[in-house]
Design an enzyme around this catalytic site. Sequence first.
Site, PDB file in Angstrom:
ATOM      1  N   ARG A 168       0.811  -1.140  -0.205  1.00  0.00           N
ATOM      2  CA  ARG A 168       0.040   0.013  -0.094  1.00  0.00           C
ATOM      3  C   ARG A 168       0.998   1.268  -0.190  1.00  0.00           C
ATOM      4  NH1 ARG A 168      -1.938  -3.689   3.829  1.00  0.00           N
ATOM      5  NH2 ARG A 168      -4.012  -4.375   3.122  1.00  0.00           N
ATOM      6  N   HIS A 265      -3.488   1.932  -5.732  1.00  0.00           N
ATOM      7  CA  HIS A 265      -4.244   0.746  -5.544  1.00  0.00           C
ATOM      8  C   HIS A 265      -4.369  -0.217  -6.563  1.00  0.00           C
ATOM      9  CE1 HIS A 265      -6.733  -2.070  -2.947  1.00  0.00           C
ATOM     10  NE2 HIS A 265      -7.573  -2.090  -4.014  1.00  0.00           N
TER      11      HIS A 265
END
Length: 286
Positions: A168, A265
Amino acid sequence: MDSARLQTHKPDFPSLLERYFCEYLLKQRNASPETISSYRDTFRLFLQFSEQRFRKAPASLTLADLDAPQILAFLDTLESQRHNSVRSRNLRLAALRSFLRYAALQDPAALASITRVLAIPVKRFDRGVVSYLSRDEVMALLSAPDHSTWSGRRDGMMLATMYNTGARVSEITKLNVDDLQFGPTTTLRIRGKGRKERVIPLWKSTRRQLREWIGQIRTTPGYPLFPSRRGERLTRAGVRSRLDAALAVTRQTCATLRHRQVSPHQVRHSTAMHLLQSGVDIPLRQ
């Protein structure tokens, strides 16, 4: 007499809020910096809303002011005026609920009002399908940064690491030089949500690039693996801007990305999809 004594010792809202952050979240719950930052932003927005809508200064607020109608009005304002997503709205509600659960134990007299706020449901929303990039699109994106410059080499290395590890953005910004361990199998230690850590083996190409990159930055423990030019840690917005810059270059040669938006993402999702296509069991890898 008993009623007067209870009124005298009734905790006021500013004191409760201070104890909630300084004692409960920090000392009792040992909440992560990300959680504390998110909850802090929620109350900053709520206090601004209360002052603008009801002309109430933060210091004059009471627990009674945090009733269900006011909380609902605040949540509606987030969506209608700030154009926050339903997901963000639900996160703000979760922060307010957490505080009020704490406040209920400190001031039982406010339990009835607090219970009505706790009964506010989270808002449902449609979850869109997360798209992913093809291998050719990823390769084009990774080769976009100008490797003749220091910033370009950092951006290329950072994007390659994001793709290799499926990390992330928040995890990428936390990486330090000492999280990288060279050896027969070169690994990268990643700190994820809930303070969970995982060690990811790196591909040979990533290992080779990182070995070259580590020679261009300070190797002091705790120093960011992907720093800014001033040696500071990149922010989430900084990582996103570097991805957008690489994407702008990629669009000049990659027709399939010319009209697509790509988020960090999606890079992470692309990693997972490519591993699945290669026969890797993702749950075993986590």
